[in-house]
Design a protein around this motif. Structure first.
Motif, PDB file in Angstrom:
ATOM      1  N   UNK A 115     -12.390  23.157  15.183  1.00 29.10           N
ATOM      2  CA  UNK A 115     -11.168  23.332  14.398  1.00 29.10           C
ATOM      3  C   UNK A 115     -10.254  22.121  14.550  1.00 29.10           C
ATOM      4  N   UNK A 116     -10.122  21.619  15.765  1.00 32.69           N
ATOM      5  CA  UNK A 116      -9.270  20.455  15.994  1.00 32.69           C
ATOM      6  C   UNK A 116      -9.811  19.231  15.263  1.00 32.69           C
ATOM      7  N   UNK A 117     -11.134  19.101  15.219  1.00 29.86           N
ATOM      8  CA  UNK A 117     -11.723  17.979  14.495  1.00 29.86           C
ATOM      9  C   UNK A 117     -11.424  18.078  13.004  1.00 29.86           C
ATOM     10  N   UNK A 118     -11.423  19.302  12.482  1.00 32.43           N
ATOM     11  CA  UNK A 118     -11.109  19.497  11.068  1.00 32.43           C
ATOM     12  C   UNK A 118      -9.666  19.116  10.773  1.00 32.43           C
ATOM     13  N   UNK A 119      -8.751  19.563  11.628  1.00 27.25           N
ATOM     14  CA  UNK A 119      -7.343  19.238  11.436  1.00 27.25           C
ATOM     15  C   UNK A 119      -7.116  17.745  11.618  1.00 27.25           C
ATOM     16  N   UNK A 120      -7.895  17.104  12.489  1.00 23.27           N
ATOM     17  CA  UNK A 120      -7.745  15.663  12.714  1.00 23.27           C
ATOM     18  C   UNK A 120      -8.021  14.868  11.443  1.00 23.27           C
ATOM     19  N   UNK A 121      -8.883  15.409  10.581  1.00 22.89           N
ATOM     20  CA  UNK A 121      -9.135  14.723   9.314  1.00 22.89           C
ATOM     21  C   UNK A 121      -7.872  14.632   8.486  1.00 22.89           C
ATOM     22  N   UNK A 122      -7.078  15.701   8.512  1.00 28.88           N
ATOM     23  CA  UNK A 122      -5.817  15.676   7.788  1.00 28.88           C
ATOM     24  C   UNK A 122      -4.821  14.745   8.454  1.00 28.88           C
ATOM     25  N   UNK A 142     -12.009  16.324  -8.782  1.00 28.54           N
ATOM     26  CA  UNK A 142     -12.018  17.620  -9.467  1.00 28.54           C
ATOM     27  C   UNK A 142     -10.752  18.397  -9.140  1.00 28.54           C
ATOM     28  N   UNK A 143     -10.367  18.392  -7.854  1.00 30.47           N
ATOM     29  CA  UNK A 143      -9.158  19.121  -7.462  1.00 30.47           C
ATOM     30  C   UNK A 143      -7.924  18.509  -8.110  1.00 30.47           C
ATOM     31  N   UNK A 144      -7.881  17.186  -8.215  1.00 26.76           N
ATOM     32  CA  UNK A 144      -6.756  16.533  -8.876  1.00 26.76           C
ATOM     33  C   UNK A 144      -6.677  16.946 -10.341  1.00 26.76           C
ATOM     34  N   UNK A 145      -7.815  17.114 -10.996  1.00 24.24           N
ATOM     35  CA  UNK A 145      -7.833  17.577 -12.387  1.00 24.24           C
ATOM     36  C   UNK A 145      -7.356  19.029 -12.485  1.00 24.24           C
ATOM     37  N   UNK A 146      -7.738  19.842 -11.504  1.00 24.39           N
ATOM     38  CA  UNK A 146      -7.268  21.237 -11.470  1.00 24.39           C
ATOM     39  C   UNK A 146      -5.749  21.270 -11.331  1.00 24.39           C
ATOM     40  N   UNK A 147      -5.225  20.430 -10.451  1.00 26.12           N
ATOM     41  CA  UNK A 147      -3.782  20.353 -10.242  1.00 26.12           C
ATOM     42  C   UNK A 147      -3.078  19.874 -11.509  1.00 26.12           C
ATOM     43  N   UNK A 148      -3.643  18.871 -12.171  1.00 24.00           N
ATOM     44  CA  UNK A 148      -3.055  18.372 -13.414  1.00 24.00           C
ATOM     45  C   UNK A 148      -3.016  19.465 -14.478  1.00 24.00           C
ATOM     46  N   UNK A 149      -4.088  20.247 -14.547  1.00 21.93           N
ATOM     47  CA  UNK A 149      -4.110  21.357 -15.496  1.00 21.93           C
ATOM     48  C   UNK A 149      -3.023  22.369 -15.205  1.00 21.93           C
ATOM     49  N   UNK A 179      -8.833  20.328   4.340  1.00 25.36           N
ATOM     50  CA  UNK A 179      -7.917  19.457   5.057  1.00 25.36           C
ATOM     51  C   UNK A 179      -8.108  17.988   4.687  1.00 25.36           C
ATOM     52  N   UNK A 180      -9.226  17.659   4.090  1.00 25.76           N
ATOM     53  CA  UNK A 180      -9.436  16.304   3.592  1.00 25.76           C
ATOM     54  C   UNK A 180      -8.769  16.102   2.246  1.00 25.76           C
ATOM     55  N   UNK A 181      -8.904  17.102   1.358  1.00 20.52           N
ATOM     56  CA  UNK A 181      -8.482  16.943  -0.032  1.00 20.52           C
ATOM     57  C   UNK A 181      -6.993  17.191  -0.245  1.00 20.52           C
ATOM     58  N   UNK A 182      -6.485  18.310   0.259  1.00 24.74           N
ATOM     59  CA  UNK A 182      -5.108  18.710  -0.051  1.00 24.74           C
ATOM     60  C   UNK A 182      -4.072  17.672   0.387  1.00 24.74           C
ATOM     61  N   UNK A 183      -4.135  17.138   1.615  1.00 29.55           N
ATOM     62  CA  UNK A 183      -3.124  16.138   1.971  1.00 29.55           C
ATOM     63  C   UNK A 183      -3.158  14.899   1.092  1.00 29.55           C
ATOM     64  N   UNK A 214      -8.286   3.466  -3.300  1.00 38.54           N
ATOM     65  CA  UNK A 214      -9.552   3.549  -2.570  1.00 38.54           C
ATOM     66  C   UNK A 214      -9.702   4.920  -1.910  1.00 38.54           C
ATOM     67  N   UNK A 215      -8.585   5.614  -1.713  1.00 37.46           N
ATOM     68  CA  UNK A 215      -8.637   6.946  -1.118  1.00 37.46           C
ATOM     69  C   UNK A 215      -9.292   7.954  -2.060  1.00 37.46           C
ATOM     70  N   UNK A 216      -9.205   7.703  -3.360  1.00 37.43           N
ATOM     71  CA  UNK A 216      -9.918   8.570  -4.301  1.00 37.43           C
ATOM     72  C   UNK A 216     -11.416   8.500  -4.056  1.00 37.43           C
ATOM     73  N   UNK A 217     -11.897   7.285  -3.816  1.00 38.09           N
ATOM     74  CA  UNK A 217     -13.316   7.097  -3.524  1.00 38.09           C
ATOM     75  C   UNK A 217     -13.685   7.757  -2.209  1.00 38.09           C
ATOM     76  N   UNK A 218     -12.773   7.640  -1.223  1.00 38.95           N
ATOM     77  CA  UNK A 218     -13.041   8.252   0.082  1.00 38.95           C
ATOM     78  C   UNK A 218     -13.134   9.770  -0.028  1.00 38.95           C
ATOM     79  N   UNK A 219     -12.337  10.357  -0.907  1.00 35.88           N
ATOM     80  CA  UNK A 219     -12.356  11.807  -1.076  1.00 35.88           C
ATOM     81  C   UNK A 219     -13.528  12.301  -1.881  1.00 35.88           C
TER      82      UNK A 219
END
Length: 425
Positions: free
Chosen positions: A201-208, A97-104, A396-400, A86-91
């Motif tokens: 900035x703190x709100x952005x990091x809080x997402x991670x 797309x980023x996961x496909x880039x990483x797979x490549x 910070x949402x996608x990478x973690x 379900x986290x894929x949907x949340x992202x």
């Protein structure tokens, strides 16, 4: 002379290695700056001691392998149990797309490693060890694949080489992420983006913080725990929740044992730890999506992190450094090329595919982090950039999520595909 140590003494020595590693990480700034895991810091010292004992007195040590295997399976079970789709949907689409880039990139990383190993006259499978097994996979994956390559494919010193390569990757990933991102930011005509308020900035990091799991940090570094494991409300791990979590791990490990036996000799034959990971994915998603079961992620994280630390300590105690003397120069050449390829891929592929903007530049820095090292390295890279240029909620949402949950699933699938190639058999 070989000295055999039973499970008790193996566990005692492993805990001593962890305590030594914790001391070194606290006292040696280099180790903490580059997120070197405590088991690796202590284990490498122990490995050198074992090497000297072998060199001076001809001593070798044989540790209890079943205990080490059990902790390895628990770690990979924890990865599967944390992978809620379900986290894929949340992202959303950017995460996919980023996961496909990483797979490549994993495909590129292994192709480069295998090709260079063959050109340098090495076993092509060593190219996988200097590819995504250690660089994208990290120390845990290196320790798991090492025995498989040694016992099934006859690659001498695969475990020792894997641990050494994974450690190199952590340092390299931390060194290249910042320069790559800074180059890209200048490229998009933002030599100095306006600073955004500290609160934003703190709100952005809080997402991670809400998405990042300390379980897959591939380190027991307390600085990471302090940064990413302090939500407003922490559920306490009770005896009841611990038993419940152990039952989930037992289910994953039982599934792995059964499937390893059933699939043996078929096209579905996989290493046991891959089945443990797959079992965790199945159990997690069936329980949460069909039975609305409330998974206790914090307990899973704690058990998985502890298992990884003990597994790595035991694996490092078993290092046979004398097996690597002939591989040092060619392996360093392969790793140097891998670093260059990572930088080019992040610049020309990751940055462009993810939108050619500031968020894409921060994502490129994060990709350098876990593409060569581990998720904490990726987070450290991104924080260094956002502290200077401003926050990136998207990164910070996608990478973690990708680095902590999904990259291991993709990496295991791609590695299994590579090991089935005819010229690698």
């Amino acid at each position: 002379m070989t000295i055999e140590l039973n499970g008790y003494y193996t566990l005692i020595l492993a805990t001593l290695v962890l305590l030594l590693g914790r001391f070194l990480v606290v006292k040696v700034k280099f180790l903490s700056n580059f997120n070197i895991p405590e088991p690796v810091a202590g284990g490498l010292v122990a490995g050198v001691v074992v090497y000297l004992l072998n060199l001076l007195f001809g001593l070798t040590f044989q540790f209890q392998q079943q205990l080490q295997t059990a902790f390895m399976l628990m770690f990979f079970s924890s990865i599967g149990l944390s992978a809620d789709f379900s986290r894929l949907k949340a992202g959303g689409k950017p995460l996919v797309v980023f996961l496909m880039v990483v797979a490549g990139y994993i495909m590129v990383q292994n192709t480069v490693g295998v090709s260079l190993a063959a050109m340098l006259g090495l076993d092509p499978l060593i190219g996988l060890v200097t590819g995504s097994i250690t660089l994208t996979g990290g120390h845990g994956t290196a320790g798991a694949w090492g025995p498989v390559l040694e016992n099934k494919y006859g690659v001498v010193g695969a475990t020792t080489l894997g641990i050494a390569t994974a450690t190199f990757g952590l340092v390299a990933g931390g060194l290249i992420g910042g320069p790559v991102a800074k180059y890209l930011i200048k490229k998009i005509h933002h030599p100095r983006l306006p600073q955004i308020s500290a609160q934003t900035h703190l709100e952005s990091v809080a997402a991670a913080q809400s998405l990042y799991s300390t379980r897959h940090t591939e380190t027991d570094d307390r600085s990471n725990d302090a940064m990413f494991d302090k939500p407003d409300e922490i559920r306490l791990i009770t005896a009841s929740s611990a038993i419940e979590t152990m039952a989930l791990f037992a289910g994953c490990m039982a599934f792995a044992g059964v499937m390893t036996t059933v699939a043996k000799g078929s096209i579905f034959e996989l290493p046991t730890f891959v089945w443990a990971l797959a079992g965790g994915v199945i159990i997690r998603n069936v329980l949460t999506h069909f039975f609305n079961f409330d998974m206790f992620d914090r307990a899973i994280d704690v058990f998985g992190n502890a298992s990884l630390s003990l597994f790595l300590a035991m694996a490092l105690l078993s290092l046979r450094l004398w097996e690597l003397t002939s591989l040092a120069l060619p392996v360093m050449l392969i790793l140097a090329v891998q670093v260059a390829v990572m930088m080019m891929y992040a610049t020309w592929v990751t940055f462009r595919v993810m939108g050619r903007d500031y968020d894409a530049a921060v994502l490129a820095a994060g990709h350098c982090g876990f593409g060569m090292g581990a998720t904490p390295t990726a987070i450290a890279n991104m924080q260094a950039i956002t502290d200077r240029y401003g926050p990136s909620y998207k990164a910070f949402l996608i990478v973690p999520m990708v680095g902590a949950f999904f990259v291991d699933l993709v990496n295991a699938s791609i590695l299994q595909l590579f090991t089935q190639l005819p010229f690698l058999q």
